[in-house]
Every structure is written in structure tokens, then in C-alpha cells.
Design a protein around this motif. Structure first.
Motif, PDB file in Angstrom:
ATOM      1  N   ASN A 115     -22.591  20.913   6.782  1.00 57.61           N
ATOM      2  CA  ASN A 115     -22.405  20.690   5.342  1.00 57.61           C
ATOM      3  C   ASN A 115     -22.380  22.020   4.580  1.00 57.61           C
ATOM      4  OD1 ASN A 115     -22.004  19.112   3.038  1.00 57.61           O
ATOM      5  ND2 ASN A 115     -24.192  18.981   2.602  1.00 57.61           N
ATOM      6  N   ASN A 116     -21.636  22.968   5.136  1.00 54.53           N
ATOM      7  CA  ASN A 116     -21.548  24.314   4.561  1.00 54.53           C
ATOM      8  C   ASN A 116     -20.100  24.779   4.626  1.00 54.53           C
ATOM      9  OD1 ASN A 116     -21.746  26.958   3.750  1.00 54.53           O
ATOM     10  ND2 ASN A 116     -23.286  27.548   5.256  1.00 54.53           N
ATOM     11  N   LYS A 117     -19.388  24.617   3.521  1.00 60.24           N
ATOM     12  CA  LYS A 117     -17.969  24.984   3.469  1.00 60.24           C
ATOM     13  C   LYS A 117     -17.742  26.469   3.704  1.00 60.24           C
ATOM     14  CE  LYS A 117     -17.373  21.402  -0.065  1.00 60.24           C
ATOM     15  NZ  LYS A 117     -18.817  21.125  -0.162  1.00 60.24           N
ATOM     16  N   PHE A 118     -18.741  27.272   3.378  1.00 58.03           N
ATOM     17  CA  PHE A 118     -18.554  28.720   3.412  1.00 58.03           C
ATOM     18  C   PHE A 118     -18.602  29.299   4.822  1.00 58.03           C
ATOM     19  CE2 PHE A 118     -19.955  27.634  -0.851  1.00 58.03           C
ATOM     20  CZ  PHE A 118     -18.961  28.254  -1.593  1.00 58.03           C
ATOM     21  N   ILE A 119     -18.855  28.449   5.821  1.00 60.16           N
ATOM     22  CA  ILE A 119     -18.693  28.875   7.210  1.00 60.16           C
ATOM     23  C   ILE A 119     -17.256  29.310   7.452  1.00 60.16           C
ATOM     24  CG2 ILE A 119     -18.575  27.980   9.582  1.00 60.16           C
ATOM     25  CD1 ILE A 119     -21.139  26.432   9.019  1.00 60.16           C
ATOM     26  N   LEU A 120     -16.325  28.686   6.725  1.00 58.01           N
ATOM     27  CA  LEU A 120     -14.902  29.020   6.899  1.00 58.01           C
ATOM     28  C   LEU A 120     -14.560  30.422   6.411  1.00 58.01           C
ATOM     29  CD1 LEU A 120     -13.522  25.539   5.863  1.00 58.01           C
ATOM     30  CD2 LEU A 120     -13.303  26.583   8.118  1.00 58.01           C
ATOM     31  N   SER A 180     -13.474  19.310  -2.821  1.00 58.39           N
ATOM     32  CA  SER A 180     -14.547  18.581  -2.128  1.00 58.39           C
ATOM     33  C   SER A 180     -15.861  18.612  -2.903  1.00 58.39           C
ATOM     34  CB  SER A 180     -14.754  19.161  -0.719  1.00 58.39           C
ATOM     35  OG  SER A 180     -15.058  20.545  -0.783  1.00 58.39           O
ATOM     36  N   THR A 181     -16.009  19.556  -3.826  1.00 58.31           N
ATOM     37  CA  THR A 181     -17.239  19.656  -4.608  1.00 58.31           C
ATOM     38  C   THR A 181     -17.152  18.892  -5.925  1.00 58.31           C
ATOM     39  OG1 THR A 181     -17.656  21.868  -3.676  1.00 58.31           O
ATOM     40  CG2 THR A 181     -18.910  21.246  -5.641  1.00 58.31           C
ATOM     41  N   TYR A 182     -15.999  18.986  -6.605  1.00 60.02           N
ATOM     42  CA  TYR A 182     -15.908  18.455  -7.968  1.00 60.02           C
ATOM     43  C   TYR A 182     -14.930  17.292  -8.149  1.00 60.02           C
ATOM     44  CZ  TYR A 182     -18.229  22.909  -8.883  1.00 60.02           C
ATOM     45  OH  TYR A 182     -19.101  23.970  -8.876  1.00 60.02           O
ATOM     46  N   ILE A 183     -13.905  17.185  -7.296  1.00 59.87           N
ATOM     47  CA  ILE A 183     -12.848  16.199  -7.532  1.00 59.87           C
ATOM     48  C   ILE A 183     -13.030  14.962  -6.660  1.00 59.87           C
ATOM     49  CG2 ILE A 183     -10.354  15.787  -7.506  1.00 59.87           C
ATOM     50  CD1 ILE A 183     -10.016  18.822  -8.003  1.00 59.87           C
ATOM     51  N   TRP A 203      -2.763  24.570  -5.743  1.00 53.94           N
ATOM     52  CA  TRP A 203      -2.158  23.365  -6.297  1.00 53.94           C
ATOM     53  C   TRP A 203      -2.258  22.210  -5.293  1.00 53.94           C
ATOM     54  CZ3 TRP A 203       0.062  20.965 -10.436  1.00 53.94           C
ATOM     55  CH2 TRP A 203       0.841  19.846 -10.173  1.00 53.94           C
ATOM     56  N   ILE A 204      -1.912  22.509  -4.040  1.00 53.30           N
ATOM     57  CA  ILE A 204      -1.904  21.483  -3.001  1.00 53.30           C
ATOM     58  C   ILE A 204      -3.289  20.860  -2.822  1.00 53.30           C
ATOM     59  CG2 ILE A 204      -1.685  21.118  -0.503  1.00 53.30           C
ATOM     60  CD1 ILE A 204       0.563  23.247  -0.559  1.00 53.30           C
ATOM     61  N   THR A 205      -4.325  21.694  -2.756  1.00 54.68           N
ATOM     62  CA  THR A 205      -5.647  21.196  -2.375  1.00 54.68           C
ATOM     63  C   THR A 205      -6.535  20.791  -3.543  1.00 54.68           C
ATOM     64  OG1 THR A 205      -6.303  23.528  -2.200  1.00 54.68           O
ATOM     65  CG2 THR A 205      -5.810  22.362  -0.159  1.00 54.68           C
ATOM     66  N   ALA A 206      -6.263  21.267  -4.758  1.00 50.42           N
ATOM     67  CA  ALA A 206      -7.164  20.961  -5.874  1.00 50.42           C
ATOM     68  C   ALA A 206      -6.454  20.387  -7.098  1.00 50.42           C
ATOM     69  CB  ALA A 206      -7.946  22.215  -6.268  1.00 50.42           C
ATOM     70  N   ILE A 207      -5.432  21.086  -7.585  1.00 51.89           N
ATOM     71  CA  ILE A 207      -4.815  20.680  -8.848  1.00 51.89           C
ATOM     72  C   ILE A 207      -4.059  19.361  -8.703  1.00 51.89           C
ATOM     73  CG2 ILE A 207      -3.257  21.362 -10.714  1.00 51.89           C
ATOM     74  CD1 ILE A 207      -3.818  24.296  -9.926  1.00 51.89           C
ATOM     75  N   ALA A 208      -3.225  19.266  -7.670  1.00 52.11           N
ATOM     76  CA  ALA A 208      -2.478  18.014  -7.454  1.00 52.11           C
ATOM     77  C   ALA A 208      -3.414  16.831  -7.221  1.00 52.11           C
ATOM     78  CB  ALA A 208      -1.496  18.183  -6.294  1.00 52.11           C
ATOM     79  N   PRO A 209      -4.445  16.945  -6.368  1.00 53.99           N
ATOM     80  CA  PRO A 209      -5.374  15.828  -6.213  1.00 53.99           C
ATOM     81  C   PRO A 209      -6.054  15.425  -7.523  1.00 53.99           C
ATOM     82  CG  PRO A 209      -5.620  17.329  -4.379  1.00 53.99           C
ATOM     83  CD  PRO A 209      -4.695  17.990  -5.352  1.00 53.99           C
TER      84      PRO A 209
END
Length: 276
Positions: A167-172, A209-212, A262-268
Motif C-alpha cells: 500500500n505504498n505507491k512511492f515504491i514505483l 488512486s488517492t483523490y479520484i 490526462w490519461i491517468t487522472a484528468i480524463a478519469p
């Protein structure tokens, strides 16, 4: 060279068009469309996993090319080269082969069907052969693209799964930060575009994944509307920024960052607001 000369000994108009079509399947458009379709319309986590693997593979390809600096067969008097506009940058490893391998190997890990293994393996093989037949790569380039494509998927999938488990996105950031440092070392435009897209995809992933937290509505009409709105917007953003921004690596980095954001945040976010 003998392999290329042998393949080209069978050259004719039909085979030229056949292998040009195959090599087009190894370009970024098919991979992007499949990733978008999965992410927006089928399974969000699968779309993320596929996106990270393909983008990491693209970054890796650019870094290796700028390190090895292998010369392509283009210009060799014994070799006929076609569709040279797809042959950007250095020769090793083959970007088309690596992208194709990353895409279809990723899908093979999900669609565990014998018929799909045969289909995907054949397609990877044919795209690799197309790069030789068209005279834009050496056999070693194709083998390198195949190997690095598989490795990129394994590494990308492992770190994405680990980030979900912990549960740690920042591993990426293990993948992102070295890519950003590489901007100092690797001067090619292709590398700047790849890192920009990779960075934007990661930032969008964190935001979404955090806000939307959009959920996928699989109704056919919603799927069609999402693809129409999303793809049209991507083309407009990509083309519009290219006109506005100067032709520099920094501009290309920023342009691809915005597209993938846009693909991963704005469009969703827009899809969620529109009830799609």
C-alpha cells in the motif's frame, strides 16, 4: 547481414506491404489504445500494470540505445531499407520488437490461454522479422528487443504488485527517479518523450488512486463515449502543445507528461463527473 539479405531475396510488392503493416503493429499507437481501453473501460489495475510495464520498457529502450549507440543497416549498399521514418535513434535494441514484446507478454500473463500464447508469440516474432525485412535493424537488435521487453515486464509487474501489497505507491519511484536522472545522460528526443510519459503516468496514478478513485462503467455506450472523448482530447493536447511549445527535449518531456497525466487522472475525473 546475411539474414537480412536472405529475407529481402523474397521481396515483392505484397511482402513489402505485409511487413509494413506488421511493423505498424509494433508502433506506440496500438499499445496506447489497448492500455487506454483496459484502463478506462475494463480493469483499472490491469491498465495501470500494462502502462507502467510498457512505459518502463520504452524508457529502458531509449537508455540502452543512447548508451550502445549502434548504427542501423540503413544506407548499407547491400540492404534495401523501407519505412525509414519509423527508424528513429540508434539501432540496438529494436524499439518495435521491445514494445510489441512488452505489450503481448504482459497480456499473456493475464490471458492464460494456449491459443493466445500462440497468437501473441507469432505476432512478436513477425514484428521482429518485419524490422529485418524492412532493412532497419540487425538480428541482434531484434533479439535484444525481445529480451529487454520480457525483462521490463517482469520488473514492472513485480514493483507494481509490491506497491499494491505494501500500500505504498512511492515504491514505483524506484523506476521513475533513475529515469529522470537519465535525462542528464541520454540526450535523445525519444528518451525525453518516454520519461515524460512515464513521469506523467506515475503522477496521474498517485492523484487518481488517492483523490479520484473512478470506477469503470462497462455499458457499451459509456465505453464508446469514453474512448471518443479521451482519444480526441489526447490528439488535441498532443498536437496543440506541439504547435505552442518550441522543438526541444524539454518541451517533448512536458508534452508527453501532460498527455499521460490526462490519461491517468484528468480524463478519469471528467468521466466520473459526466457519470461515465
Amino acid at each position: 547481414m546475411n539474414t537480412i539479405i536472405f529475407l529481402q531475396s523474397f521481396s515483392n510488392g505484397f511482402l513489402d506491404n505485409f511487413f509494413i503493416f506488421l511493423t505498424m503493429l509494433g508502433e506506440e499507437y496500438l499499445s496506447i489504445f489497448i492500455m487506454l481501453y483496459l484502463f478506462w473501460c475494463v480493469n483499472k489495475d490491469l491498465g495501470y500494470k500494462l502502462g507502467f510495464s510498457i512505459l518502463f520498457s520504452t524508457v529502458t529502450n531509449g537508455a540502452i540505445k543512447d548508451t550502445v549507440k549502434a548504427i542501423r543497416p540503413i544506407g548499407n549498399p547491400l540492404i534495401r531499407s523501407l519505412r525509414e521514418n519509423t527508424a528513429t535513434g540508434y539501432s540496438f535494441p529494436s524499439g518495435h520488437t521491445q514494445t510489441t514484446t512488452s505489450l503481448w507478454f504482459s497480456l499473456m500473463l493475464v490471458i492464460r490461454k494456449f491459443w493466445f500464447y500462440i497468437f501473441a508469440t507469432l505476432l512478436i516474432f513477425l514484428v521482429g522479422i518485419s524490422r529485418l525485412y524492412l532493412g532497419v535493424h540487425w538480428p541482434l537488435d531484434v533479439l535484444g528487443g525481445l529480451a529487454f521487453g520480457v525483462i521490463s515486464v517482469i520488473v514492472g509487474n513485480y514493483l507494481f504488485a509490491l506497491s499494491k501489497k505494501k500500500n505504498n505507491k512511492f515504491i514505483l519511484l524506484i523506476l521513475i527517479l533513475p529515469s529522470l536522472i537519465g535525462l542528464i545522460l541520454f540526450p535523445s528526443t525519444d528518451y525525453a518523450k518516454a520519461v515524460g510519459g512515464f513521469t506523467g503516468f506515475f503522477i496521474g496514478y498517485v492523484i487518481e488512486s488517492t483523490y479520484i478513485n473512478f470506477s469503470i462503467n462497462k455499458k457499451p455506450l459509456n465505453t464508446i463515449l469514453k474512448l471518443l472523448v479521451g482519444l480526441t482530447s489526447i490528439l488535441a493536447i498532443k498536437s496543440g502543445l506541439k504547435i505552442i511549445l518550441p522543438a526541444t527535449n524539454l518541451s517533448d518531456f512536458f508534452r508527453y507528461l501532460i498527455v499521460c497525466l490526462w490519461i491517468t487522472a484528468i480524463a478519469p475525473w471528467i468521466f466520473k463527473k459526466l457519470g461515465l
